[in-house]
Motif scaffolding. Structure first.
Motif: not given
Length: 194
Positions: A93-105
């Motif tokens: 989920r992109r929303s989870f990654g954005r919330f955690l401050g994670l980028d692709d990779g």
């Protein structure tokens, strides 16, 4: 005549990810709202004190950021996820990654890392205080975290209780206002089927 398949590679544009995030925001991403309500850095001192991590001078793989890991536990709690499902949802989920401050990779926490982080906070007797502070911070801003299934976890405005000055004085002295006590008793009877 031989038919040939032609595969056209579409190169992603520089702003494609930004456009996806804008679409998430337009759809009403509840995690974006949560990020706007709470500066999660306020939890860093308590996390650092509880975890007592080394300074890294002995080498080894550096630990995942403590604030990001706490946010992972918040996601897990809000959405009722197991460690394995939390790992999957962060990847999916992109929303989870954005919330955690994670980028692709970026490295993402796996289920073992999530479990170890939570257990370290439990051993330090810190997890309940951290979540109590999280809940208090939300309540102070007029919100409640409503956990649920992955499809419906959300942040909602808390209902406001309206009391008269007289009722507040009674409550302050440890009593229950009469009309409120009768209403609560009636509500209980309705709820209990009486």
């Amino acid at each position: 005549m031989v038919a040939m398949e032609v595969h056209v590679s579409v190169q992603r544009g520089f702003f494609d990810l930004d456009e996806r995030y804008a679409a998430l925001s337009a759809a009403g991403d509840p995690l974006e709202k949560l990020s706007a309500l709470i500066d999660f850095e306020i939890f860093r001192p308590a996390l650092d004190a509880a975890l007592q991590r080394s300074d890294g001078s002995k080498g080894g793989r550096p630990p995942m950021d403590a604030v990001m890991m706490f946010k992972t536990l918040v996601l897990q709690t809000l959405y009722g996820l197991s460690d394995a499902q939390t790992e999957f949802q962060i990847l999916d989920r992109r929303s989870f990654g954005r919330f955690l401050g994670l980028d692709d990779g970026d490295n993402t926490p796996d289920e073992t890392t999530i479990w170890r982080f939570r257990e370290a906070l439990v051993r330090a007797n810190a997890i309940e205080a951290l979540f109590a502070r999280f809940d208090t911070h939300l309540k102070d801003q007029g919100y409640l975290a409503m956990g649920g299934q992955i499809v419906d976890a959300s942040i909602i405005a808390a209902p406001r209780q309206r009391m008269t000055d007289e009722e507040r004085a009674i409550v302050k002295n440890g009593g229950i206002p009469e009309d409120r006590a009768a209403r609560d008793c009636q509500d209980f009877r309705v709820w209990a089927g009486g």
